[in-house]
Design a protein around this motif. Sequence first.
Motif, PDB file in Angstrom:
ATOM      1  N   GLY A  71      29.373  52.060  29.731  1.00 38.45           N
ATOM      2  CA  GLY A  71      28.874  51.497  30.978  1.00 38.45           C
ATOM      3  C   GLY A  71      28.544  50.030  30.879  1.00 38.45           C
ATOM      4  O   GLY A  71      29.254  49.242  30.269  1.00 38.45           O
ATOM      5  N   GLY A  72      27.425  49.652  31.482  1.00 39.30           N
ATOM      6  CA  GLY A  72      27.031  48.256  31.514  1.00 39.30           C
ATOM      7  C   GLY A  72      27.690  47.502  32.652  1.00 39.30           C
ATOM      8  O   GLY A  72      28.231  48.091  33.592  1.00 39.30           O
ATOM      9  N   SER A  73      27.670  46.193  32.573  1.00 35.37           N
ATOM     10  CA  SER A  73      28.167  45.336  33.652  1.00 35.37           C
ATOM     11  C   SER A  73      29.611  44.890  33.461  1.00 35.37           C
ATOM     12  O   SER A  73      30.121  44.113  34.252  1.00 35.37           O
ATOM     13  CB  SER A  73      27.262  44.098  33.778  1.00 35.37           C
ATOM     14  OG  SER A  73      25.951  44.473  34.125  1.00 35.37           O
ATOM     15  N   TRP A  74      30.254  45.373  32.411  1.00 34.41           N
ATOM     16  CA  TRP A  74      31.663  45.039  32.163  1.00 34.41           C
ATOM     17  C   TRP A  74      32.522  45.988  33.008  1.00 34.41           C
ATOM     18  O   TRP A  74      33.064  46.970  32.541  1.00 34.41           O
ATOM     19  CB  TRP A  74      31.979  45.189  30.678  1.00 34.41           C
ATOM     20  CG  TRP A  74      33.351  44.766  30.268  1.00 34.41           C
ATOM     21  CD1 TRP A  74      34.467  45.559  30.202  1.00 34.41           C
ATOM     22  CD2 TRP A  74      33.772  43.471  29.847  1.00 34.41           C
ATOM     23  NE1 TRP A  74      35.545  44.838  29.778  1.00 34.41           N
ATOM     24  CE2 TRP A  74      35.155  43.544  29.549  1.00 34.41           C
ATOM     25  CE3 TRP A  74      33.128  42.239  29.699  1.00 34.41           C
ATOM     26  CZ2 TRP A  74      35.891  42.439  29.098  1.00 34.41           C
ATOM     27  CZ3 TRP A  74      33.856  41.146  29.250  1.00 34.41           C
ATOM     28  CH2 TRP A  74      35.215  41.255  28.965  1.00 34.41           C
ATOM     29  N   TRP A  75      32.625  45.683  34.300  1.00 33.17           N
ATOM     30  CA  TRP A  75      33.433  46.519  35.185  1.00 33.17           C
ATOM     31  C   TRP A  75      34.037  45.654  36.273  1.00 33.17           C
ATOM     32  O   TRP A  75      33.569  44.560  36.545  1.00 33.17           O
ATOM     33  CB  TRP A  75      32.625  47.672  35.759  1.00 33.17           C
ATOM     34  CG  TRP A  75      31.552  47.294  36.731  1.00 33.17           C
ATOM     35  CD1 TRP A  75      30.363  46.717  36.446  1.00 33.17           C
ATOM     36  CD2 TRP A  75      31.589  47.465  38.150  1.00 33.17           C
ATOM     37  NE1 TRP A  75      29.634  46.516  37.593  1.00 33.17           N
ATOM     38  CE2 TRP A  75      30.361  46.961  38.648  1.00 33.17           C
ATOM     39  CE3 TRP A  75      32.521  47.998  39.041  1.00 33.17           C
ATOM     40  CZ2 TRP A  75      30.055  46.975  40.010  1.00 33.17           C
ATOM     41  CZ3 TRP A  75      32.199  48.008  40.388  1.00 33.17           C
ATOM     42  CH2 TRP A  75      30.997  47.513  40.864  1.00 33.17           C
ATOM     43  N   PHE A  76      35.085  46.176  36.926  1.00 35.65           N
ATOM     44  CA  PHE A  76      35.947  45.322  37.734  1.00 35.65           C
ATOM     45  C   PHE A  76      36.313  45.925  39.087  1.00 35.65           C
ATOM     46  O   PHE A  76      37.240  45.467  39.739  1.00 35.65           O
ATOM     47  CB  PHE A  76      37.257  45.051  36.961  1.00 35.65           C
ATOM     48  CG  PHE A  76      37.068  44.383  35.637  1.00 35.65           C
ATOM     49  CD1 PHE A  76      36.683  45.127  34.531  1.00 35.65           C
ATOM     50  CD2 PHE A  76      37.263  43.023  35.502  1.00 35.65           C
ATOM     51  CE1 PHE A  76      36.512  44.514  33.302  1.00 35.65           C
ATOM     52  CE2 PHE A  76      37.097  42.414  34.274  1.00 35.65           C
ATOM     53  CZ  PHE A  76      36.718  43.157  33.172  1.00 35.65           C
ATOM     54  N   ASP A  77      35.594  46.938  39.541  1.00 32.71           N
ATOM     55  CA  ASP A  77      36.047  47.645  40.731  1.00 32.71           C
ATOM     56  C   ASP A  77      36.114  46.739  41.957  1.00 32.71           C
ATOM     57  O   ASP A  77      37.099  46.749  42.688  1.00 32.71           O
ATOM     58  CB  ASP A  77      35.139  48.846  41.013  1.00 32.71           C
ATOM     59  CG  ASP A  77      35.675  49.702  42.147  1.00 32.71           C
ATOM     60  OD1 ASP A  77      36.775  50.250  42.005  1.00 32.71           O
ATOM     61  OD2 ASP A  77      34.990  49.800  43.180  1.00 32.71           O
ATOM     62  N   ASN A  78      35.055  45.970  42.203  1.00 28.21           N
ATOM     63  CA  ASN A  78      35.081  45.089  43.371  1.00 28.21           C
ATOM     64  C   ASN A  78      36.180  44.038  43.257  1.00 28.21           C
ATOM     65  O   ASN A  78      36.849  43.702  44.243  1.00 28.21           O
ATOM     66  CB  ASN A  78      33.721  44.403  43.548  1.00 28.21           C
ATOM     67  CG  ASN A  78      32.653  45.346  44.053  1.00 28.21           C
ATOM     68  OD1 ASN A  78      32.932  46.272  44.811  1.00 28.21           O
ATOM     69  ND2 ASN A  78      31.420  45.130  43.629  1.00 28.21           N
ATOM     70  N   ILE A  79      36.349  43.517  42.056  1.00 32.15           N
ATOM     71  CA  ILE A  79      37.401  42.525  41.839  1.00 32.15           C
ATOM     72  C   ILE A  79      38.765  43.156  42.085  1.00 32.15           C
ATOM     73  O   ILE A  79      39.653  42.551  42.707  1.00 32.15           O
ATOM     74  CB  ILE A  79      37.305  41.954  40.409  1.00 32.15           C
ATOM     75  CG1 ILE A  79      35.982  41.207  40.237  1.00 32.15           C
ATOM     76  CG2 ILE A  79      38.491  41.047  40.100  1.00 32.15           C
ATOM     77  CD1 ILE A  79      35.678  40.799  38.814  1.00 32.15           C
ATOM     78  N   ARG A  80      38.932  44.383  41.625  1.00 30.46           N
ATOM     79  CA  ARG A  80      40.202  45.087  41.835  1.00 30.46           C
ATOM     80  C   ARG A  80      40.485  45.259  43.316  1.00 30.46           C
ATOM     81  O   ARG A  80      41.609  45.044  43.788  1.00 30.46           O
ATOM     82  CB  ARG A  80      40.161  46.456  41.146  1.00 30.46           C
ATOM     83  CG  ARG A  80      41.469  47.237  41.234  1.00 30.46           C
ATOM     84  CD  ARG A  80      41.406  48.488  40.382  1.00 30.46           C
ATOM     85  NE  ARG A  80      40.563  49.505  40.983  1.00 30.46           N
ATOM     86  CZ  ARG A  80      41.029  50.528  41.717  1.00 30.46           C
ATOM     87  NH1 ARG A  80      42.325  50.627  41.965  1.00 30.46           N
ATOM     88  NH2 ARG A  80      40.212  51.430  42.200  1.00 30.46           N
ATOM     89  N   GLN A  81      39.462  45.625  44.088  1.00 31.77           N
ATOM     90  CA  GLN A  81      39.662  45.806  45.523  1.00 31.77           C
ATOM     91  C   GLN A  81      40.063  44.496  46.196  1.00 31.77           C
ATOM     92  O   GLN A  81      40.942  44.469  47.064  1.00 31.77           O
ATOM     93  CB  GLN A  81      38.370  46.345  46.155  1.00 31.77           C
ATOM     94  CG  GLN A  81      37.941  47.726  45.667  1.00 31.77           C
ATOM     95  CD  GLN A  81      38.780  48.843  46.267  1.00 31.77           C
ATOM     96  OE1 GLN A  81      39.552  48.628  47.188  1.00 31.77           O
ATOM     97  NE2 GLN A  81      38.640  50.049  45.731  1.00 31.77           N
ATOM     98  N   CYS A  82      39.427  43.418  45.804  1.00 33.26           N
ATOM     99  CA  CYS A  82      39.769  42.110  46.380  1.00 33.26           C
ATOM    100  C   CYS A  82      41.177  41.690  46.001  1.00 33.26           C
ATOM    101  O   CYS A  82      41.947  41.191  46.841  1.00 33.26           O
ATOM    102  CB  CYS A  82      38.766  41.055  45.910  1.00 33.26           C
ATOM    103  SG  CYS A  82      37.085  41.300  46.523  1.00 33.26           S
ATOM    104  N   ASN A  83      41.532  41.877  44.733  1.00 30.34           N
ATOM    105  CA  ASN A  83      42.863  41.476  44.287  1.00 30.34           C
ATOM    106  C   ASN A  83      43.957  42.304  44.945  1.00 30.34           C
ATOM    107  O   ASN A  83      45.036  41.792  45.252  1.00 30.34           O
ATOM    108  CB  ASN A  83      42.963  41.587  42.764  1.00 30.34           C
ATOM    109  CG  ASN A  83      42.267  40.431  42.078  1.00 30.34           C
ATOM    110  OD1 ASN A  83      41.836  39.471  42.720  1.00 30.34           O
ATOM    111  ND2 ASN A  83      42.149  40.518  40.771  1.00 30.34           N
TER     112      ASN A  83
END
Length: 660
Positions: A98-110
């Motif tokens: 877990g933690g803050s190393w995640w990309f879901d919002n960035i993936r949605q934007c891209n």
Amino acid sequence: MKSLKVKYITLILMGMTFVVSCEKDFLEREPLSAVTPEQYLNDESQLAAYAIERYNMFPTHAQWSFGTFGIDVHTDNMATFGYDNKFVPGQWRVGQSGGSWWFDNIRQCNYFLETVLPKWEAGEITGSPQNIEHYIGEMYFFRAYDYFTRVQLLGDFPIITETFPDDMEVLTEASKRQPRSEVVRFILSDLDMAISLMSSSSPDGGKNRLNKACAQLFKSRVALYEGTWLKYFAGTPFVPNGPGWPGAEMDYNQGYQYQTGSIEAEIQWLFEQSMEASSQVANSYSLESNNGVLQQSIDDPSNPYFDMFSAVDMSGFSEVLLYRRYDGGLSITHNVPVYAQLGNNGVGLTRGLVESFLMENGLPIYASGSGYQGDDYISDVRANRDGRLWLFLKEPEQINVLFNTNAGSHITPVEPVPNITNTNLEQGYSTGYAIRKGLNYDGAQCNNGGGYTGALVFRATEAYLNYIEACYEKNGSLDGTASTYWSAIRNRAGVDSNYQLSISNTQMTIEAQNDWGAYSAGQLIDPTLYNIRRERRCELMAEGLRWMDLKRWRAMDQMISEPYHIEGFKLWGPMQDWYTPSSLTYGTPSARVSSPDLSDYLRPYEKTGNELVFNGYEWTMAHYLEPIAAEHFLITGGPTSVIYQNPGWSTSPNSAPTDL
């Protein structure tokens, strides 16, 4: 620097050795907001609908919390009944996952940009060209917004602009961390795109969707953040090319140079960017008026400045750029008005914050001739003070409800004596000092969980403050524009506009006792810069920006060697008579208050002696950034991982910082 392409490294979510099969299915899914590129994102309404889902990225008034007004808890501004382990070196440890190393919002934007931009350039999207551009601009903004969150939490981060096929080798390569300066440059580039594409007002003409000024304000925030971070962390592992910077161990970061040629030039450039963007907002949006009235009867005039923070419809307030709207009829509600009438859901103001406010004559409370009445009673604390403290610091016997007095199920019509002996979040007062920001005088807002007042996201005053600080940090002095902005803020606050009077009467050794912002890198700052920070602290109290500011100022180093004690109001004085002696128990495992032997002031985290922070808040350098969880290193190569840990942290799970 080349932007990287990746399909948001869900390889960061699970260990490569045991999740390949289920991971493959997940990685091959399109974002939940999408159907297929052929069927969706072909007209203006679909772009608008996709973009609106990203608004959940903004702070919100959650159902059972004090909402955005409680974000500043666990700083020197606000406290609650429980302390934060980040101030107990050794208790915050590297996670397994877990933690803050995640990309879901960035993936949605891209996904949106990757799908929409070719169609837009080919003229294949139907609808208003202006609105289409606006919604594309929103997505550039949201990508920048999430990237800025990652920079604050983690520093260096992969720069990702498109989706990639499910190829572990490619995904691993794309997960390489880029120097934070490059990430910030990327954020500012996205914000420039948002500024160029978004309209001056949202397509519906309201303030519930982003507009150009929001992007300009946010750009000024990002640039100021990074400029001050680089300035105060220079010469440490927390900046690219600093001694011990972990990124230097990676071949792909060898020979890195700041785009301006040096860290000093980069800092200056960032301050210039902040000044330019903030002035564009400040010059276009006036401050809301403050008539100096705390409405206590239906015959009193309302105060626009007070009402701005708790109105249902915030669109009519001049400095509001964006707010989240709620709807009682649709059960889109929260509980902030209920908590604002009592103890703020256990979130209290600290003595440090309260004492930082000036007197209305512009003098610090300790200065000769200030007129300070002392703090034996809350009424004394408020007397002749900065109008913001007088307006927003609650006092017993004040009226909380003026309209629909019998409409709500959880009304507290008159402000009670602070209930400091009750640790129930909904009823207790953690520090004795409670805030009135968020209070709405309408009893209809006080049905349990049924409040529908708005939540401010961006207001123009921050632009004024950003310009003042960036100007002084860049030049070592204030230009005419900064002086005009500062005078406007103080005038609106009901404080003598002569800020030089405040500066000349400031004693930094006294201010340092209650304000972490008096320090940078363990050293006291000069009185002018301190008063700029003081203005920001007082104007933006309980608006969720304090932790961001403290980090970028490097304002916790002094607690490495000198613990800090969080305190509230002066319990052990005349106000102790508000309570029965038997309720003021201390020094036992079931103590309700702190001992008078420790301090005259209530210490919410020092009651029983069993608290890990009983001897005060402490700090360690590693805590300025979060650790990356251990699994992310395993997935990306184990001992030869292409990513690296943040300064002071190990890659081993459950390990404490190494700089203890």
